[in-house]
Design a protein around this motif. Structure first.
Motif, PDB file in Angstrom:
ATOM      1  N   UNK A  84     -43.434 -25.592   0.517  1.00 51.56           N
ATOM      2  CA  UNK A  84     -43.890 -27.019  -0.049  1.00 51.56           C
ATOM      3  C   UNK A  84     -42.412 -27.463  -0.917  1.00 51.56           C
ATOM      4  N   UNK A  85     -42.102 -28.491  -0.751  1.00 50.95           N
ATOM      5  CA  UNK A  85     -40.779 -29.130  -1.277  1.00 50.95           C
ATOM      6  C   UNK A  85     -41.105 -30.684  -1.605  1.00 50.95           C
ATOM      7  N   UNK A  86     -40.248 -30.768  -2.768  1.00 51.33           N
ATOM      8  CA  UNK A  86     -40.384 -32.443  -3.127  1.00 51.33           C
ATOM      9  C   UNK A  86     -39.039 -33.205  -2.673  1.00 51.33           C
ATOM     10  N   UNK A  87     -39.218 -34.358  -2.175  1.00 51.70           N
ATOM     11  CA  UNK A  87     -37.964 -35.182  -2.003  1.00 51.70           C
ATOM     12  C   UNK A  87     -37.855 -36.042  -3.367  1.00 51.70           C
ATOM     13  N   UNK A  88     -36.402 -35.809  -3.777  1.00 52.28           N
ATOM     14  CA  UNK A  88     -36.040 -36.328  -5.210  1.00 52.28           C
ATOM     15  C   UNK A  88     -35.253 -37.781  -5.052  1.00 52.28           C
ATOM     16  N   UNK A  89     -34.789 -38.054  -4.098  1.00 54.57           N
ATOM     17  CA  UNK A  89     -34.145 -39.233  -3.481  1.00 54.57           C
ATOM     18  C   UNK A  89     -34.274 -39.552  -2.126  1.00 54.57           C
ATOM     19  N   UNK A  90     -33.764 -40.760  -1.730  1.00 49.89           N
ATOM     20  CA  UNK A  90     -33.924 -40.823  -0.245  1.00 49.89           C
ATOM     21  C   UNK A  90     -33.224 -39.967   0.774  1.00 49.89           C
ATOM     22  N   UNK A  91     -31.743 -39.570   0.533  1.00 48.55           N
ATOM     23  CA  UNK A  91     -31.131 -38.717   1.626  1.00 48.55           C
ATOM     24  C   UNK A  91     -31.399 -37.412   1.110  1.00 48.55           C
ATOM     25  N   UNK A  92     -32.017 -36.945   0.090  1.00 51.53           N
ATOM     26  CA  UNK A  92     -32.346 -35.618  -0.394  1.00 51.53           C
ATOM     27  C   UNK A  92     -33.637 -35.299   0.500  1.00 51.53           C
ATOM     28  N   UNK A  93     -34.564 -36.396   0.641  1.00 53.70           N
ATOM     29  CA  UNK A  93     -35.625 -36.219   1.463  1.00 53.70           C
ATOM     30  C   UNK A  93     -35.411 -36.173   2.846  1.00 53.70           C
ATOM     31  N   UNK A  94     -34.449 -36.952   3.279  1.00 54.66           N
ATOM     32  CA  UNK A  94     -33.791 -36.646   4.814  1.00 54.66           C
ATOM     33  C   UNK A  94     -33.466 -35.432   5.284  1.00 54.66           C
ATOM     34  N   UNK A  95     -32.741 -34.767   3.966  1.00 53.37           N
ATOM     35  CA  UNK A  95     -32.253 -33.405   4.332  1.00 53.37           C
ATOM     36  C   UNK A  95     -33.254 -32.580   4.014  1.00 53.37           C
ATOM     37  N   UNK A  96     -34.251 -32.819   3.341  1.00 56.38           N
ATOM     38  CA  UNK A  96     -35.432 -31.721   3.285  1.00 56.38           C
ATOM     39  C   UNK A  96     -36.248 -31.674   4.697  1.00 56.38           C
ATOM     40  N   UNK A  97     -36.231 -33.006   5.191  1.00 54.30           N
ATOM     41  CA  UNK A  97     -36.987 -33.107   6.607  1.00 54.30           C
ATOM     42  C   UNK A  97     -36.272 -32.146   7.580  1.00 54.30           C
ATOM     43  N   UNK A  98     -34.654 -32.197   7.575  1.00 55.17           N
ATOM     44  CA  UNK A  98     -34.001 -31.503   8.493  1.00 55.17           C
ATOM     45  C   UNK A  98     -34.104 -30.030   8.268  1.00 55.17           C
ATOM     46  N   UNK A  99     -34.182 -29.758   7.109  1.00 58.66           N
ATOM     47  CA  UNK A  99     -34.236 -28.327   6.815  1.00 58.66           C
ATOM     48  C   UNK A  99     -35.830 -27.754   7.279  1.00 58.66           C
ATOM     49  N   UNK A 100     -36.693 -28.364   7.085  1.00 58.29           N
ATOM     50  CA  UNK A 100     -38.208 -28.180   7.425  1.00 58.29           C
ATOM     51  C   UNK A 100     -38.087 -28.001   9.165  1.00 58.29           C
ATOM     52  N   UNK A 101     -37.489 -28.981   9.754  1.00 53.65           N
ATOM     53  CA  UNK A 101     -37.329 -28.966  11.298  1.00 53.65           C
ATOM     54  C   UNK A 101     -36.460 -27.655  11.799  1.00 53.65           C
TER      55      UNK A 101
END
Ligand code: EPZ
Length: 429
Positions: A365-382
């Protein structure tokens, strides 16, 4: 609360179509305030920052008609105030473009100091310097920027102390209807700067040099309506390219301008992607192992800061040790703490991150702290094994149109899940 739930470990394949550029749209929509008549803007992305910007225009009395979800007509002939709603304006960074546009057309603007992603100190001193040089009185009081001029603004030479996307665009907006020729030096050169100039020129303005570091704006008495289509989003395209590089597979990324992606393509190739360019698409393929590389973010045409978190995710699972240096923002590594929850080994020292590639990430479980950080966490999850849950996705939906649907179409296992927030839970207990 809504979160993304991602089952990682699947390769991506198929086609994805890129939407209109967020950072062009959020400047071109307020630029419509300069237009005498109706202007039609096509290829606007359906994202929260655009919706908010359209609401801000509606709120001051502009006639804003959505023709369909990606096309809008704006007529600013019945503006009733030059004071933007405080709470709405401080929700987005790009509300600062209302200052340049309102000041340039009506000689007055009152707009809250802008909000947006928390990337460290984000001053607007270069914006206000430009307005003052053009003859405006500018003051900040009670959270508002007040800008006012007696009659038309007067053209002036403007030399920026730092290369700033926002200040360059705001100076262009304010100078379009000014008396004389404004020369902007040390201007930013991003594709959205050229797009704004093209939009303004298509409405009758006289802007030359956009895309170089000297922009000339020859003031005209008025600009009239017309139709304009926004360019494709360079960073959205780069994000999908990064996702394919991280996960492996083969995806055709359509509706792009490959030239805008050169700086991203070059680095992804160093990391192990194979990229084939076509007229308005790129095929991204990754079958071999990921390799380390070093990255330094810089203003365009350097490697974009808005791709730094996504690139760092790839390097976190590449062979070897990479260095990432953030050359634009003071604080753009807040997502690293979240990536560590997924097993990444990254040390941050000031503007540099030392990324030691690990065998693989694991879901968390992770939290997006801003727009591109969020996109990066989605890629990490994938790319990770197991399940990742990304919270605070409103940041992501500020800037990525239909991201879940687009990723699902290329084979990602991702869905939106509604979960009761803490307040609702404690009420129920
Ligand atoms: C734009 O922000 C983008 N936002 C950002 O994208 C992007 O990261 C940034 O440009 C750089 O490319 C929008 O277009 C809405 P700057 P902006 O002015 O205009 C310093 C995203 O993820 N500076 O180019 O606010 C500043 O501190 C977002 O889509 C001053 O010192 O950025 C920074 O170090 C996040 N004084 C540097 O310049 C000023 O008056 C570049 O900032 C203005 C800026």
């Amino acid at each position: 609360m809504t979160k993304y739930v991602i089952e990682g470990g699947y390769k991506l394949s198929g086609e994805v179509t890129i939407s209109g550029a967020k950072n062009a749209a959020v400047a071109i929509i307020p630029a419509a305030l300069l237009v005498d008549g109706t202007c039609r803007i096509e290829n606007i992305p359906e994202i929260r920052d655009v919706t908010l910007m359209l609401d801000l225009l509606r709120d001051i009395g502009a006639d804003v008609r959505l023709i369909n979800r990606n096309c809008v007509e704006i007529n600013a002939s019945k503006i009733r105030t030059t004071r933007a709603d405080y709470d709405m304006a401080r929700m987005i960074r790009a509300s600062y473009y209302l200052i340049g546009a309102l000041l340039g057309r009506f000689g007055s603007a009152q707009v809250a100091l802008p909000g947006g992603c928390n990337l460290g100190d984000r001053p607007i001193d270069q914006h206000t310097k430009a307005f003052k040089l053009l003859g405006a009185n500018v003051d900040v009081q009670n959270g508002y920027v007040f800008a006012e001029s007696v009659g038309r603004l007067t053209a002036a030479p403007i030399y920026f102390d730092v290369v700033s996307v926002g200040a360059t665009m705001n100076a262009m907006l304010a100078a379009v209807l000014a008396d004389g020729t404004t020369v902007i030096e040390n201007a930013a050169k991003e594709p959205h700067i050229v797009d704004l100039a093209n939009f303004l020129n298509s409405m009758g303005a006289n802007v030359s040099g956009a895309g170089t570091d000297v922009i000339k704006v020859r003031g005209v008495k008025k600009i009239e309506g017309g139709t304009y289509a926004i360019i494709p989003d360079q960073i959205e395209a780069g994000t999908y390219m990064a996702a394919v590089t991280a996960c492996g597979g083969e995806v055709l990324i359509k509706n792009i301008i490959p030239k805008h992606l050169d700086c991203i393509t070059a680095k992804l190739v160093e990391m192990g992607a194979e990229i084939t360019e076509y007229d308005d698409s790129v095929l991204v393929k990754r079958t071999g192992e990921l390799q380390k590389t070093n990255i330094k973010t810089l203003p365009y045409p350097g490697f974009p800061t808005d791709m730094q978190p996504q690139a760092t995710v790839i390097l976190s699972v590449a062979n070897g040790m990479s260095l990432v240096t953030e050359g634009v923002w003071d604080s753009r590594y807040r997502y690293v703490e979240e990536l560590r929850r997924m097993g990444a080994r990254i040390q941050v020292d000031g503007k540099t991150a030392v990324v030691e590639g690990v065998e693989g990430l694991c879901g968390a479980p992770v939290k997006a702290c801003d727009l591109r950080a969020g996109a990066a966490l989605v890629i990490a999850g994938l790319a990770a094994s197991g399940t990742t849950e990304v919270e605070d996705i409103s940041h992501i939906e500020r800037g990525y149109e239909h991201i879940v649907e687009k990723l699902t179409a290329i084979g990602a296992h991702i869905y939106r899940a509604e979960v009761p927030d803490d307040a609702a839970l404690s009420k129920a207990q």
